[in-house]
Each structure stands twice: as C-alpha cells, then as structure tokens.
Design an enzyme around this catalytic site. Structure first.
Site, PDB file in Angstrom:
ATOM      1  N   ILE A  42       3.361  -3.563  -5.048  1.00 28.09           N
ATOM      2  CA  ILE A  42       3.066  -2.430  -5.926  1.00 28.09           C
ATOM      3  C   ILE A  42       4.406  -1.992  -6.504  1.00 28.09           C
ATOM      4  O   ILE A  42       5.295  -1.548  -5.775  1.00 28.09           O
ATOM      5  CB  ILE A  42       2.367  -1.285  -5.170  1.00 28.09           C
ATOM      6  CG1 ILE A  42       0.933  -1.722  -4.860  1.00 28.09           C
ATOM      7  CG2 ILE A  42       2.376  -0.003  -6.012  1.00 28.09           C
ATOM      8  CD1 ILE A  42       0.099  -0.679  -4.167  1.00 28.09           C
ATOM      9  N   PRO A  43       4.572  -2.173  -7.826  1.00 28.82           N
ATOM     10  CA  PRO A  43       5.914  -2.096  -8.415  1.00 28.82           C
ATOM     11  C   PRO A  43       6.377  -0.666  -8.667  1.00 28.82           C
ATOM     12  O   PRO A  43       6.511  -0.234  -9.816  1.00 28.82           O
ATOM     13  CB  PRO A  43       5.740  -2.863  -9.736  1.00 28.82           C
ATOM     14  CG  PRO A  43       4.309  -2.645 -10.101  1.00 28.82           C
ATOM     15  CD  PRO A  43       3.540  -2.533  -8.817  1.00 28.82           C
ATOM     16  N   CYS A  44       6.660   0.050  -7.599  1.00 26.46           N
ATOM     17  CA  CYS A  44       7.114   1.430  -7.762  1.00 26.46           C
ATOM     18  C   CYS A  44       8.482   1.477  -8.445  1.00 26.46           C
ATOM     19  O   CYS A  44       8.885   2.516  -8.963  1.00 26.46           O
ATOM     20  CB  CYS A  44       7.154   2.138  -6.422  1.00 26.46           C
ATOM     21  SG  CYS A  44       8.120   1.280  -5.184  1.00 26.46           S
ATOM     22  N   HIS A  45       9.167   0.322  -8.489  1.00 26.47           N
ATOM     23  CA  HIS A  45      10.476   0.309  -9.171  1.00 26.47           C
ATOM     24  C   HIS A  45      10.326   0.477 -10.680  1.00 26.47           C
ATOM     25  O   HIS A  45      11.303   0.711 -11.368  1.00 26.47           O
ATOM     26  CB  HIS A  45      11.231  -0.987  -8.841  1.00 26.47           C
ATOM     27  CG  HIS A  45      10.524  -2.236  -9.286  1.00 26.47           C
ATOM     28  ND1 HIS A  45       9.556  -2.856  -8.516  1.00 26.47           N
ATOM     29  CD2 HIS A  45      10.621  -2.974 -10.422  1.00 26.47           C
ATOM     30  CE1 HIS A  45       9.107  -3.934  -9.167  1.00 26.47           C
ATOM     31  NE2 HIS A  45       9.732  -4.019 -10.323  1.00 26.47           N
TER      32      HIS A  45
END
Lengths: 249, 208
Positions: free
Chosen positions: A152-155
């Site tokens: 999950i690309p929270c970046h």
C-alpha cells in the site's frame, strides 16, 4: 498404584506440537525475504493476504515484533518468496490482510492504494476521499502506521504544499521510492505550492495542481490557470474524475 | 483397596482451584476471539491432552496425530459457536470428549494397538527432587509397568480409570464423557483397578 498414575500424568507433548496445530488451522502466518528499491524486507502473509512489510534483520526480532503488533505467530517460509516478491513488484493486485487495523485506518489505506505508481496525492485528498475532510492529521497517523508499506503505497502521499512529508522509514527512503517511480519531486513542489490555482489539462477536464493523472506538464504545454473550480466550470470544463477538483476548498 | 481418592486431590485443592480459574479465563478469552486466544488454549492443554491420548492408544505417533486432530476439530467447532456458548464451555471435559470420540473411531477402523510401543515412551519427567536417583528409576519402572497393564485392560475399564485417576474427573463428568450412568462408570473404575492390581504385568512388582 496412585503414585504411578501421578508419574504418568507428567508426560510432555512432543516438541513442535503447538506450532503443528496452529499451522493446520491457519493461525501461523509465513514470511520470506524480498528485495525492494529501499533494500531487503521481510514480507509476511496470512491466509487472507499480506499482513506486514518490515525491515529485514534478526529473525527472532521480527517474530517478536510480529507477535506484539499482530498478536499472531509467524514463521519463515521461503516457498512464499516468489509470490511475496511479485506483490512488492506490483502491489496493485496483491491481497492484503488489514484485520488488525480499525475501520478508519482501513479506509485511509484503501484510498492510498488507489494512487497509481509515479503519482502523488496530498493528505487532504485522502481525507476527502474517505469522507472525513477535517481528519487530515489522523490520515497522516494512519499512513505512518501502515503495516504494509510498498504494497500500500503510503509513500505517494505528500503534503499539500508539495513538500515530501513524513515517512515511517524516513524521508530519504520516501524520496528514493518516488524517484524510483519517476516522480520529479521539484516539479511536484512547484505545482503544489500554487494551492489555489487550477490547471486546465487538455480539452475538457480541469484538475487540481497535484493531479499527475492528467497529461504531463511540459514547458511548452498550454496551461490555463483558474482561480477556482467554479471559474473552470464557467468555461464549460468538467472536473477530473481522479483528483475531484472542487470537492472541497 | 476398595475406594481410592483421585490423584488430583492429593496434589492439593489449591492446584485444582487455580486450574479451574485458568480454564475459565481461557474460555472467557475464547469467547472474545477464537483466533486471538486459540494458541493459549493449545499451550495450556497440549501436555494433558497428549498424555491422555497416549495412555489410551499407547503409541506416541498415533497419540500425537489424534491429539492434533482433536485440537483442529476443536478450533473448527469453536468457530461455529457463538460467544456466550464459547464462554460457557467446560474446556477440558469438552476437549477430552472430542479426543475420546477420535480414539473410539480409530479403534473401530484399526486393530487395537498394544501399548508395547509406549514402553520406552512417556518417560516421566524427573523434576521431583524429593526422590533420589534410585527411587526415581524405580518410580519410572513402576509407571512403565502400570502403563503396560493399563494398555492390556479392556477399553471399558481403561477409559474410566484414566479419566478418574489420571485426569481427576468426577464420576458425574465421566458419566457424561462416556455417555453412561455414573454408577456404571464407578463400578468399571473399581473393577478395572482390581483387574489392574491382579494383572500379570504388575505381579511381583512392589506392592501399592
């Protein structure tokens, strides 16, 4: 005779008995070592999907961390490595298990998951998407506690002014990941610093400045800047379905 | 010789109380969440269940398999029970009922196993510091002989003796576990003990 019975009661179950039972009922999760743009990671999964992505280090430490954080046992299963590597390389399709997250956190993470590679969105965008426009700080906290970074690309969530913002693994790693996806961080900052300005992208849609789903911004590309969504609408334009301009101020 | 108090009573009522309290605590926890607390449940009962099954089937490999199957069946059952039902479970009796059924089913499909395989197995733990090495060895040998004699008993005597004297269940509980009147269970325990004492495996061993 009763003494003999007492002695017989002291039998011990064979070694590994508990683990064997837990494995059979699916209560031991598995993990493997996976390589990522920011170095090796342990990736763990339950029957339901990926549960954790964490710094690779001493195995005993990871097992302890996992039990503390998820309340479950985990064991190394190298046969999972190919599937877990694929999930890291193309996280979009991978099943994730967010059982241990509350519903707010899950909403935030699901929203973050919708951000495509190479794009960024501000925290406020997530807050709007999940119907909690005032909860921008809570969104930040939920993302900081993302148990499955990279999958999950929270970046890809940055500050509204275009600066990169916090990352659980450090700002530097966040920048590395975004650059690895081809994001031009200077350009992001330049665009997003003009908060109240709306770009007209292409023929009939208008976007918010962070919307990288629109056509790429190049110096010779014709941009019309509006002061508000209403102004853009007045010019007969329709809002972009990705960045939802005009949903909130 | 005729009536004997169960071993558990000699080990002290305080242990029994603590045990019952622990059992209730685990049942309550399972009432909240099966997945979060099932491991505690297995940790707590693994040795007793394995020992119990080992005494009944006499073979370590088979005992491990049945004990594992029992926990797996227990897990599946727990998932179908609602929270109040899980909280109200008398866990040990419930677990042993599942195990007993598995042992019986196995006996129906396979020839009766002898306890021979268990002779070298199920060696007792020797943390009891009140006994010297010679006494310990003697105790082990006695337990060994008793295990062998128990295995030679017909199941209708073996099961109630194990439940009463190794596991400390009351006759009412045994009646429920074995689905027979309490009087029958009591009679079978007494008859079984008499047979045990007279058995050739225990002949010539030190008196008890």
């Amino acid at each position: 005779m009763l003494n003999d019975f007492a002695a017989m009661r002291e039998v011990q179950a064979p070694a590994g008995f508990v683990a064997n039972v837990l494995r059979r009922v699916g209560l031991i999760d598995g993990y493997a070592l996976v390589s990522t743009p920011i170095g090796p990671r342990f990736v763990a999964a339950s029957e339901a999907g990926i549960t954790a992505v964490a710094q690779a280090g001493p195995e005993a430490e990871f097992v302890r961390y996992y039990r503390e954080r998820f309340g479950r046992a985990v064991e190394r299963r190298d046969e999972l490595a190919p599937a877990l590597q694929a999930a890291i390389d193309n996280g979009k399709e991978a099943a994730v298990d967010l059982q241990m997250c509350n519903s707010f956190q899950r909403d935030v993470l699901e929203a973050a998951r919708a951000i495509p590679a190479g794009r960024v969105r501000p925290y406020a965008w997530i807050a709007e998407r999940i119907g909690r426009p005032a909860a921008v700080r809570a969104v930040g906290t939920a993302l900081a506690n993302n148990p499955v970074p990279l999958v999950i690309p929270c970046h890809r969530v940055v500050r509204s002014d275009g600066s990169i913002g916090q990352y659980a693994l450090g700002t530097e790693k966040k920048a590395t990941l975004l650059e690895h996806e081809g994001v031009d961080l200077d350009e992001v900052r330049r665009r997003m610093s003009t908060r109240d300005v709306w770009y007209e992208e292409g023929e009939e849609t208008f976007c918010r400045p962070f919307c990288f789903d629109a056509r790429p911004l190049t110096p010779d590309y014709h941009i019309v800047v509006f002061k508000s969504a209403a102004e853009a609408r007045a010019h007969g334009l329709v809002p972009c379905t990705t960045c939802h301009p005009g949903v909130a101020a | 010789m005729n009536d004997v108090s169960p071993v558990t009573e000699r080990t002290g009522r305080r242990d029994d109380l603590a045990d019952r309290r622990a059992q209730r605590a685990i049942a309550r926890a399972l009432g909240e969440s099966v997945d979060a607390h099932f491991e505690d449940f297995v940790q707590k009962y693994q040795h007793r269940l394995f020992g119990f099954v080992l005494t009944l089937v006499g073979n370590r490999v088979e005992a491990e398999e049945i004990a594992q199957d029992t926990f797996v069946a227990a897990y599946k059952a727990l998932l179908t029970y609602d929270a109040p039902r899980r909280r109200a479970l008398a866990l040990r009796a419930w677990l042993f009922t599942i195990a007993l059924n598995k042992v019986r089913n196995r006996a129906r499909h396979a020839p009766a196993s002898s306890l021979d395989d268990a002779l070298a197995e199920g060696r007792v733990a020797t943390q009891d510091t009140s006994l010297g090495p010679a006494a310990l060895l003697e105790r082990d040998e006695r337990a060994h002989a008793v295990r062998q004699a128990l295995g030679a008993l017909a199941p209708r005597y073996r099961m109630p003796i194990v439940l009463r004297h190794l596991e400390g269940f009351s006759y009412d509980e045994i009646a429920e576990l074995l689905d027979q009147p309490a009087g029958t269970a009591r009679a079978n325990v007494h008859r079984g003990l008499a047979l045990l004492r007279a058995s050739k495996e225990l002949k010539g061993a030190t008196s008890c």
